[in-house]
Design a protein around this motif. Sequence first.
Motif, PDB file in Angstrom:
ATOM      1  N   ARG A  61     -21.568  48.575 -16.230  1.00 26.16           N
ATOM      2  CA  ARG A  61     -21.031  47.608 -16.811  1.00 26.16           C
ATOM      3  C   ARG A  61     -19.702  47.222 -16.259  1.00 26.16           C
ATOM      4  O   ARG A  61     -19.381  46.093 -16.117  1.00 26.16           O
ATOM      5  CB  ARG A  61     -20.490  48.008 -18.234  1.00 26.16           C
ATOM      6  N   LEU A  62     -18.990  48.519 -15.397  1.00 26.60           N
ATOM      7  CA  LEU A  62     -17.996  48.079 -14.724  1.00 26.60           C
ATOM      8  C   LEU A  62     -18.323  47.297 -13.448  1.00 26.60           C
ATOM      9  O   LEU A  62     -17.586  46.078 -13.244  1.00 26.60           O
ATOM     10  CB  LEU A  62     -17.244  49.427 -14.240  1.00 26.60           C
ATOM     11  N   TYR A  63     -19.327  47.473 -12.887  1.00 24.15           N
ATOM     12  CA  TYR A  63     -19.778  46.863 -11.807  1.00 24.15           C
ATOM     13  C   TYR A  63     -20.065  45.456 -12.101  1.00 24.15           C
ATOM     14  O   TYR A  63     -19.545  44.273 -11.348  1.00 24.15           O
ATOM     15  CB  TYR A  63     -21.082  47.405 -11.120  1.00 24.15           C
ATOM     16  N   GLU A  64     -20.582  45.175 -13.382  1.00 22.36           N
ATOM     17  CA  GLU A  64     -20.899  43.842 -13.632  1.00 22.36           C
ATOM     18  C   GLU A  64     -19.552  42.913 -14.087  1.00 22.36           C
ATOM     19  O   GLU A  64     -19.520  41.702 -13.519  1.00 22.36           O
ATOM     20  CB  GLU A  64     -22.038  43.856 -14.771  1.00 22.36           C
ATOM     21  N   LEU A  65     -18.865  43.593 -14.608  1.00 20.13           N
ATOM     22  CA  LEU A  65     -17.886  42.849 -15.192  1.00 20.13           C
ATOM     23  C   LEU A  65     -16.647  42.804 -14.359  1.00 20.13           C
ATOM     24  O   LEU A  65     -16.207  41.609 -14.227  1.00 20.13           O
ATOM     25  CB  LEU A  65     -17.023  43.526 -16.525  1.00 20.13           C
ATOM     26  N   PHE A  66     -16.395  43.457 -13.398  1.00 17.05           N
ATOM     27  CA  PHE A  66     -15.572  43.411 -12.369  1.00 17.05           C
ATOM     28  C   PHE A  66     -16.028  42.497 -11.205  1.00 17.05           C
ATOM     29  O   PHE A  66     -15.284  41.561 -10.934  1.00 17.05           O
ATOM     30  CB  PHE A  66     -15.281  44.509 -11.832  1.00 17.05           C
ATOM     31  N   ALA A  67     -17.231  42.381 -10.869  1.00 18.54           N
ATOM     32  CA  ALA A  67     -17.717  41.455  -9.836  1.00 18.54           C
ATOM     33  C   ALA A  67     -17.577  40.008 -10.506  1.00 18.54           C
ATOM     34  O   ALA A  67     -17.567  39.133  -9.732  1.00 18.54           O
ATOM     35  CB  ALA A  67     -19.161  41.880  -9.630  1.00 18.54           C
ATOM     36  N   THR A  68     -18.181  39.797 -11.610  1.00 18.58           N
ATOM     37  CA  THR A  68     -18.082  38.610 -12.225  1.00 18.58           C
ATOM     38  C   THR A  68     -16.771  37.954 -12.137  1.00 18.58           C
ATOM     39  O   THR A  68     -16.409  36.812 -11.826  1.00 18.58           O
ATOM     40  CB  THR A  68     -18.659  38.570 -13.620  1.00 18.58           C
ATOM     41  N   GLU A  69     -15.731  38.821 -12.560  1.00 15.56           N
ATOM     42  CA  GLU A  69     -14.028  38.394 -12.210  1.00 15.56           C
ATOM     43  C   GLU A  69     -13.689  38.055 -10.993  1.00 15.56           C
ATOM     44  O   GLU A  69     -12.641  37.725 -10.759  1.00 15.56           O
ATOM     45  CB  GLU A  69     -13.305  39.399 -13.084  1.00 15.56           C
ATOM     46  N   GLY A  70     -14.589  38.749  -9.871  1.00 12.89           N
ATOM     47  CA  GLY A  70     -14.068  38.519  -8.454  1.00 12.89           C
ATOM     48  C   GLY A  70     -13.265  39.707  -7.960  1.00 12.89           C
ATOM     49  O   GLY A  70     -12.689  39.767  -6.901  1.00 12.89           O
ATOM     50  N   PHE A  71     -13.589  40.990  -8.749  1.00 12.45           N
ATOM     51  CA  PHE A  71     -12.843  42.268  -8.474  1.00 12.45           C
ATOM     52  C   PHE A  71     -13.869  42.944  -7.726  1.00 12.45           C
ATOM     53  O   PHE A  71     -14.553  43.634  -8.367  1.00 12.45           O
ATOM     54  CB  PHE A  71     -12.060  42.873  -9.712  1.00 12.45           C
ATOM     55  N   ILE A  72     -13.930  42.938  -6.304  1.00 15.39           N
ATOM     56  CA  ILE A  72     -14.987  43.318  -5.691  1.00 15.39           C
ATOM     57  C   ILE A  72     -14.772  45.091  -5.268  1.00 15.39           C
ATOM     58  O   ILE A  72     -13.737  45.494  -4.908  1.00 15.39           O
ATOM     59  CB  ILE A  72     -15.266  42.756  -4.512  1.00 15.39           C
ATOM     60  N   PRO A  73     -15.881  45.773  -5.628  1.00 13.90           N
ATOM     61  CA  PRO A  73     -15.483  47.258  -4.903  1.00 13.90           C
ATOM     62  C   PRO A  73     -15.450  47.285  -3.488  1.00 13.90           C
ATOM     63  O   PRO A  73     -16.201  46.463  -2.656  1.00 13.90           O
ATOM     64  CB  PRO A  73     -16.762  48.156  -5.496  1.00 13.90           C
ATOM     65  N   TYR A  74     -14.647  48.244  -2.898  1.00 11.89           N
ATOM     66  CA  TYR A  74     -14.502  48.316  -1.623  1.00 11.89           C
ATOM     67  C   TYR A  74     -15.441  49.814  -1.188  1.00 11.89           C
ATOM     68  O   TYR A  74     -15.521  50.232  -0.020  1.00 11.89           O
ATOM     69  CB  TYR A  74     -12.899  48.364  -1.032  1.00 11.89           C
ATOM     70  N   ARG A  75     -15.684  50.566  -2.009  1.00 16.79           N
ATOM     71  CA  ARG A  75     -16.509  51.636  -1.853  1.00 16.79           C
ATOM     72  C   ARG A  75     -17.632  51.601  -2.803  1.00 16.79           C
ATOM     73  O   ARG A  75     -17.553  51.285  -4.026  1.00 16.79           O
ATOM     74  CB  ARG A  75     -15.805  52.929  -1.869  1.00 16.79           C
ATOM     75  N   LEU A  76     -18.866  52.213  -2.222  1.00 18.44           N
ATOM     76  CA  LEU A  76     -19.992  52.270  -3.270  1.00 18.44           C
ATOM     77  C   LEU A  76     -20.652  53.713  -3.796  1.00 18.44           C
ATOM     78  O   LEU A  76     -20.357  54.508  -2.700  1.00 18.44           O
ATOM     79  CB  LEU A  76     -21.143  51.154  -2.812  1.00 18.44           C
ATOM     80  N   ASP A  77     -21.278  53.849  -4.705  1.00 17.02           N
ATOM     81  CA  ASP A  77     -21.660  55.131  -4.797  1.00 17.02           C
ATOM     82  C   ASP A  77     -23.305  54.644  -4.489  1.00 17.02           C
ATOM     83  O   ASP A  77     -23.839  53.784  -4.347  1.00 17.02           O
ATOM     84  CB  ASP A  77     -21.564  55.367  -6.365  1.00 17.02           C
ATOM     85  N   ILE A  78     -23.865  55.910  -4.539  1.00 11.44           N
ATOM     86  CA  ILE A  78     -25.248  55.928  -4.040  1.00 11.44           C
ATOM     87  C   ILE A  78     -26.325  55.343  -4.903  1.00 11.44           C
ATOM     88  O   ILE A  78     -27.152  55.119  -4.302  1.00 11.44           O
ATOM     89  CB  ILE A  78     -26.005  57.579  -3.655  1.00 11.44           C
ATOM     90  N   ASP A  79     -25.885  55.025  -6.159  1.00  9.57           N
ATOM     91  CA  ASP A  79     -27.025  54.332  -7.157  1.00  9.57           C
ATOM     92  C   ASP A  79     -26.803  52.797  -7.169  1.00  9.57           C
ATOM     93  O   ASP A  79     -27.512  52.207  -7.800  1.00  9.57           O
ATOM     94  CB  ASP A  79     -26.875  54.931  -8.451  1.00  9.57           C
ATOM     95  N   HIS A  80     -25.720  52.216  -6.275  1.00  9.82           N
ATOM     96  CA  HIS A  80     -25.227  50.987  -6.448  1.00  9.82           C
ATOM     97  C   HIS A  80     -25.362  50.288  -4.972  1.00  9.82           C
ATOM     98  O   HIS A  80     -24.756  49.607  -4.709  1.00  9.82           O
ATOM     99  CB  HIS A  80     -24.193  50.519  -7.003  1.00  9.82           C
ATOM    100  N   THR A  81     -26.221  50.837  -3.999  1.00 12.97           N
ATOM    101  CA  THR A  81     -26.075  50.332  -2.427  1.00 12.97           C
ATOM    102  C   THR A  81     -26.869  48.898  -2.720  1.00 12.97           C
ATOM    103  O   THR A  81     -26.317  48.274  -1.580  1.00 12.97           O
ATOM    104  CB  THR A  81     -27.218  51.310  -1.971  1.00 12.97           C
ATOM    105  N   ASP A  82     -27.316  48.583  -3.512  1.00 17.06           N
ATOM    106  CA  ASP A  82     -27.827  47.054  -3.404  1.00 17.06           C
ATOM    107  C   ASP A  82     -26.797  45.954  -3.697  1.00 17.06           C
ATOM    108  O   ASP A  82     -26.713  44.859  -3.364  1.00 17.06           O
ATOM    109  CB  ASP A  82     -29.132  46.857  -4.716  1.00 17.06           C
ATOM    110  N   TRP A  83     -25.467  46.464  -4.081  1.00 22.93           N
ATOM    111  CA  TRP A  83     -24.359  45.620  -4.186  1.00 22.93           C
ATOM    112  C   TRP A  83     -23.850  45.156  -2.932  1.00 22.93           C
ATOM    113  O   TRP A  83     -23.217  44.335  -2.937  1.00 22.93           O
ATOM    114  CB  TRP A  83     -23.298  46.307  -5.210  1.00 22.93           C
ATOM    115  N   ALA A  84     -24.120  45.919  -2.016  1.00 19.14           N
ATOM    116  CA  ALA A  84     -23.396  45.614  -0.397  1.00 19.14           C
ATOM    117  C   ALA A  84     -24.232  43.963  -0.170  1.00 19.14           C
ATOM    118  O   ALA A  84     -23.366  43.339   0.202  1.00 19.14           O
ATOM    119  CB  ALA A  84     -24.111  46.484   0.413  1.00 19.14           C
TER     120      ALA A  84
END
Length: 503
Positions: free
Chosen positions: A448-471
């Motif tokens: 949910r954090l990935y979804e909510l923050f990305a929608t807001e434009g708050f993009i992660p600068y490091r990814l975990d191994i289960d969310h590699t598709d977010w690159a």
Amino acid sequence: MTVLPESVTGPHASAGASLRAALAEAARVVGADRVTHPGEETAGPPVSPLGPNVSLYRSRAVHGVVRPQTAEEVRRVVALFADGTTGARLHTFSTGGNWGLGSREPAADGAVVLDLSGLDQIRDIDVAQGWAVVEPGVTQARLAHLLAGTERMLNVTVSSAHTSVVGNALDRGVGLRHQRVEDLMGLEVALPDGETVRVGWWPEPSRPTPVYPHGLGPSLVQLFVQSDLGVVTAATVRLLPRPEALRVVRLHFTPGQVEEATAEIRRWVAQGLASGVVKIYNEAAAKAYGGPAGQYLVHVCVDGTARSVAALSAVVTAEAERSGLFSAVSATDAEDPQAANHDIAVRVERAYAGDPDPTDVLFEAKTGRPAARLDEEGGFLFFLPLVPFTGGALARADALIEQVRVETGVRCGATFNTLGADVVDCVITMRFARRGDEADAAHLALDRLYELFATEGFIPYRLDIDHTDWADRLAPDAGARAFARRLKDAVDPRHVIAPGRYA
């Protein structure tokens, strides 16, 4: 959550002759005792030779773990896989302390893992010029200890003192002074074809040259940051001038003041009143630092000469009190043995001064376990987005964290690290017990954090191994991603170096 794939049966059962030959030759290069196959260390069902991970991510199927001890051994092992006929890919880690994002685990199944913790040499150091050449297995505690009493210091993180300097910098970890990637002056890299190159700045024994990472022409150091283009076997790391004096001003404010208080702190940063990274802890994260219940905690470091520190800390204290936004303001906790948080304040100031505390007192207070037992006994996940440094944006980030709590029941700790006057690195932590349903809830909260923050434009600068598709999902320009893949095809045409979390 830790379901071992059925494919973890060891190379003798599932891999082809080419892979078996490459692993056998790797054993001749590094020594047979430094190659481990899945399941060979236990008498029961096959298990991952990488062991458990603190986040309870699924254990990836690996063909084996190779533990080289020199850069030349790394080069030779990489060359064994260069033709791509083994079908395996090489995944590397430095000391394995990438907790909350995957620890030692590769992003995908089917890797041969290179454990670089045995490359632990500090090859060279020049305190006057301000640099050290270190290998991936060198910990921040070891390098900081070597610098004790000198005019230089290491930009340390608040993670365990026994984590890798190089590995953390290559994943853009944040120190108490700035992002550690800014400390990388040069890299030694084993390329996929087995060649070793040095990019950026490297010491020349025959002549002193200014420490400058960009050189002439295209700057190549950044090609190997969050990258799958090669295996870094050493780095030239910038050592920072040690301040003559230092003080950390400690502040508290209530959750209802997030927008106004953080806007005021941003004004101080923009006007040069703070040194290094200002750290803002929400109620959950503040507990480890002695923060009172229901209060946010702020650490504002000022440093310089003794007179400038006295003046600046007085200015920050006065500005905080004048604003009326802070429920408590103190610049003397580390000096006053009677202060309630004296011991913690001393450790915080020492960290800003380059001492990562080899006893890991604050680290254990935050994680609940010693570093050596964290992967086996602890439970937590990280989410690491960037947020604009405005009061409104940080209040919105705080609201999203609260929304996740309402939806999932998971109360996240959050630390806002100021990277200058314009952007904040948010370290959002989900702690959980390893048994029961808490781990599932924490992983749901992470999604949910990935979804909510990305929608807001708050993009992660490091990814975990289960969310590699977010690159790919978060890339601002598809052409840039395609260009990165063309670089990969040119440098590593057989994709020997395992695609990582960012490929």
